[in-house]
Enzyme design. Structure first.
Site, PDB file in Angstrom:
ATOM      1  N   GLU A 125      -3.248   6.750   5.140  1.00 61.40           N
ATOM      2  CA  GLU A 125      -2.313   6.193   5.612  1.00 61.40           C
ATOM      3  C   GLU A 125      -0.758   6.618   5.056  1.00 61.40           C
ATOM      4  O   GLU A 125       0.373   6.494   5.564  1.00 61.40           O
ATOM      5  CB  GLU A 125      -2.276   4.597   5.561  1.00 61.40           C
ATOM      6  CG  GLU A 125      -1.341   4.064   6.650  1.00 61.40           C
ATOM      7  CD  GLU A 125      -0.825   2.730   6.028  1.00 61.40           C
ATOM      8  OE1 GLU A 125      -0.798   2.376   4.889  1.00 61.40           O
ATOM      9  OE2 GLU A 125      -0.167   1.833   6.983  1.00 61.40           O
ATOM     10  N   GLU A 126      -0.627   6.778   3.884  1.00 62.13           N
ATOM     11  CA  GLU A 126       0.342   7.026   3.002  1.00 62.13           C
ATOM     12  C   GLU A 126       1.114   8.168   2.988  1.00 62.13           C
ATOM     13  O   GLU A 126       2.030   8.745   2.569  1.00 62.13           O
ATOM     14  CB  GLU A 126       0.160   6.574   1.637  1.00 62.13           C
ATOM     15  CG  GLU A 126      -0.085   5.262   1.130  1.00 62.13           C
ATOM     16  CD  GLU A 126       1.170   4.106   1.886  1.00 62.13           C
ATOM     17  OE1 GLU A 126       0.778   2.914   2.183  1.00 62.13           O
ATOM     18  OE2 GLU A 126       2.298   4.545   1.690  1.00 62.13           O
TER      19      GLU A 126
ATOM     20  N   ASP B  87       1.217   0.151  -3.111  1.00 60.40           N
ATOM     21  CA  ASP B  87       0.605   1.163  -2.146  1.00 60.40           C
ATOM     22  C   ASP B  87       0.496   2.495  -2.637  1.00 60.40           C
ATOM     23  O   ASP B  87      -0.580   3.166  -2.660  1.00 60.40           O
ATOM     24  CB  ASP B  87       1.494   1.249  -0.787  1.00 60.40           C
ATOM     25  CG  ASP B  87       1.518   0.317   0.003  1.00 60.40           C
ATOM     26  OD1 ASP B  87       1.976   0.055   0.970  1.00 60.40           O
ATOM     27  OD2 ASP B  87       0.318  -0.810  -0.003  1.00 60.40           O
TER      28      ASP B  87
ATOM     29  N   ASP C  40       6.262   1.291   7.849  1.00 60.56           N
ATOM     30  CA  ASP C  40       6.063   0.159   6.885  1.00 60.56           C
ATOM     31  C   ASP C  40       7.003   0.052   5.765  1.00 60.56           C
ATOM     32  O   ASP C  40       6.745   1.533   5.030  1.00 60.56           O
ATOM     33  CB  ASP C  40       4.798  -0.341   6.531  1.00 60.56           C
ATOM     34  CG  ASP C  40       3.886  -0.745   7.800  1.00 60.56           C
ATOM     35  OD1 ASP C  40       2.718  -0.377   7.837  1.00 60.56           O
ATOM     36  OD2 ASP C  40       4.460  -0.942   8.779  1.00 60.56           O
TER      37      ASP C  40
ATOM     38  N   LEU D 276      -4.311   0.722   0.726  1.00 65.58           N
ATOM     39  CA  LEU D 276      -3.819  -0.620   0.280  1.00 65.58           C
ATOM     40  C   LEU D 276      -3.259  -1.140   1.543  1.00 65.58           C
ATOM     41  O   LEU D 276      -2.004  -1.386   1.868  1.00 65.58           O
ATOM     42  CB  LEU D 276      -2.851  -0.642  -0.870  1.00 65.58           C
ATOM     43  CG  LEU D 276      -3.128  -2.029  -1.638  1.00 65.58           C
ATOM     44  CD1 LEU D 276      -4.573  -2.275  -2.033  1.00 65.58           C
ATOM     45  CD2 LEU D 276      -2.155  -2.094  -2.563  1.00 65.58           C
ATOM     46  N   ASP D 277      -4.421  -1.606   2.473  1.00 66.80           N
ATOM     47  CA  ASP D 277      -3.991  -2.167   3.811  1.00 66.80           C
ATOM     48  C   ASP D 277      -3.449  -3.910   3.461  1.00 66.80           C
ATOM     49  O   ASP D 277      -4.288  -4.597   2.700  1.00 66.80           O
ATOM     50  CB  ASP D 277      -5.291  -2.309   4.660  1.00 66.80           C
ATOM     51  CG  ASP D 277      -5.005  -2.970   6.054  1.00 66.80           C
ATOM     52  OD1 ASP D 277      -4.250  -2.395   6.910  1.00 66.80           O
ATOM     53  OD2 ASP D 277      -5.526  -4.368   6.373  1.00 66.80           O
TER      54      ASP D 277
ATOM     55  N   ASP E  84      -7.167   4.116   3.844  1.00 70.40           N
ATOM     56  CA  ASP E  84      -6.064   3.457   4.152  1.00 70.40           C
ATOM     57  C   ASP E  84      -6.032   2.818   2.513  1.00 70.40           C
ATOM     58  O   ASP E  84      -6.881   1.919   2.239  1.00 70.40           O
ATOM     59  CB  ASP E  84      -5.893   2.172   5.002  1.00 70.40           C
ATOM     60  CG  ASP E  84      -4.805   1.367   4.993  1.00 70.40           C
ATOM     61  OD1 ASP E  84      -4.628   0.514   5.900  1.00 70.40           O
ATOM     62  OD2 ASP E  84      -4.051   1.611   4.104  1.00 70.40           O
TER      63      ASP E  84
ATOM     64  N   GLU F   2      -8.546   2.765   9.907  1.00 74.73           N
ATOM     65  CA  GLU F   2      -8.815   1.214  10.132  1.00 74.73           C
ATOM     66  C   GLU F   2      -9.460   0.819  10.943  1.00 74.73           C
ATOM     67  O   GLU F   2     -10.907   0.278  10.655  1.00 74.73           O
ATOM     68  CB  GLU F   2      -7.123   0.370  10.072  1.00 74.73           C
ATOM     69  CG  GLU F   2      -6.193   0.677   9.142  1.00 74.73           C
ATOM     70  CD  GLU F   2      -4.937   0.201   9.254  1.00 74.73           C
ATOM     71  OE1 GLU F   2      -4.556   0.051  10.661  1.00 74.73           O
ATOM     72  OE2 GLU F   2      -4.160  -0.153   8.630  1.00 74.73           O
TER      73      GLU F   2
END
Ligand code: P6P
Length: 337
Positions: free
Chosen positions: A94-95, A71, A65, A118-119, A116, A280
């Site tokens: 996630e990052e 984020d 993404d 900032l989903d 995560d 998530e």
């Protein structure tokens, strides 16, 4: 209507700790630190339109993404808030492609934090609600040295705590330690999270389905049959309503409160769907099950899946028990069993 008690998040956490004499207070300290990080991120998210913090960094994360600056800000805020205090042996985000070790001089703890930061960040420019999702386990590897990937790849039923923060028209902090789900709304006047959703229970059946219908022609037959059934039949005199925000935390939060079902299925283009198991689907499944709902991959409980990699994806059908059971039946019937 029962009078809402004036209960702050810190007081609720500490009262919860008293119910467990064996509690060391560590999880309480972790949750309080997470709520501090949530306030800092909420402040930035809510002024993003005013400060030149939008726009792409030109980098991309593991999932490919485009990464927006918020984020990274959220990721770094959580690391700074959580990488001291001696609670964790390892973290994952996630990052970050790999697991995250604590800074060298920090005391190593017995917990694992997966998040995560900032989903839903692709929605930031449109001022659509976005969220932080977190999941906490106890380490499984022996000793008191740095944690490993094995500590991060535990099945979801072993979570100690899971929660999310939804940055929407207000900022809501929702968490569960497996017994009861509690929501707190941030009062910006004095910067405290106040109990607003006491012991959330998801309705056994709802009347809202939530899925990206743009993927319809890639769906399995059973899912197409299910959606047509909801649209063609009457439930309490009306068909189901469709609601899709495109931000998992917002869609799951609405499902938790109003009932119904949120789905991100696998399809002919992406067999495993889009959403990630570890940070998530597992925390969201833990929360929804604690509220009396159900979360599966269309067949099997999400919480029983043993993760094989940090960023692996899994199809998810989550929400009211009867709604999830019904879509599972449509999927099974279409597969002929
Ligand atoms: P689609 C946001 O980018 C996200 O990761 C989740 O928050 C959301 O549920 C999903 O992707 C939306 O994906 O393919 O429907 O745009």
């Amino acid at each position: 209507m029962a009078k809402k008690r004036f209960m702050t998040l810190p007081r609720h956490i500490l009262e919860g700790e008293k119910l467990h004499p064996e509690a060391t207070g560590e999880l309480s300290a972790i949750l309080l630190q997470l709520s501090l990080a949530a306030k800092v991120i909420s402040l930035e998210v809510n002024k993003a339109g005013l400060v030149d913090i939008l726009g792409f960094t030109g980098e991309s994360n593991k999932s490919g993404d485009e990464v927006k600056k918020l984020d990274i800000f959220a990721h770094e805020t959580l690391l700074k808030a959580m990488d001291h205090g001696g609670h964790f042996c390892v973290m994952a985000s996630e990052e970050d492609e790999d697991i995250i070790h604590l800074p060298p001089h920090q005391k190593i703890g017995k917990y694992v934090l997966l998040f995560d930061p900032l989903d839903g960040s692709s929605n930031i420019d449109a001022n659509v609600s976005i969220g932080t999702i977190f999941s906490i386990y106890k380490r499984v590897t022996p000793g008191d040295g740095p944690g490993t990937l094995e500590d991060c790849l535990q099945p979801g039923y072993k979570q100690e705590v899971a929660g999310y923060i939804l940055y929407g028209s207000s900022t809501v902090f929702v968490y569960t330690a497996g017994h009861g789900v509690y929501g707190f709304t941030l009062d910006p006047a004095f910067g405290e999270f106040l109990l607003s959703h006491d012991d959330i229970k998801i309705p056994k059946r709802g009347r809202i389905y939530s899925v990206n219908e743009g993927n319809y022609y890639s769906w399995p037959k059973g899912l197409k049959d299910y959606i047509k059934y909801l649209q063609a039949n009457k439930f309490n005199g009306k068909p189901y309503q469709a609601r899709y925000i495109g931000s998992m935390v917002a869609d799951v939060h609405r499902t938790l409160l109003y009932g119904g079902i949120f789905m991100y299925p696998g399809d002919t283009r992406n067999e495993k769907g889009k959403l990630r198991l570890v940070y998530e689907c597992n925390p969201m499944a833990f929360i929804v099950e604690a509220a009396g709902g159900r979360a599966t991959d269309g067949k099997k409980r999400i919480l029983e899946k043993v993760p094989e990699s940090l960023h692996e994806r899994i199809p998810i059908f989550i929400g009211s028990e009867e709604d999830v059971l019904l879509v599972e039946k449509f999927l099974a019937d279409a597969e002929g069993h």
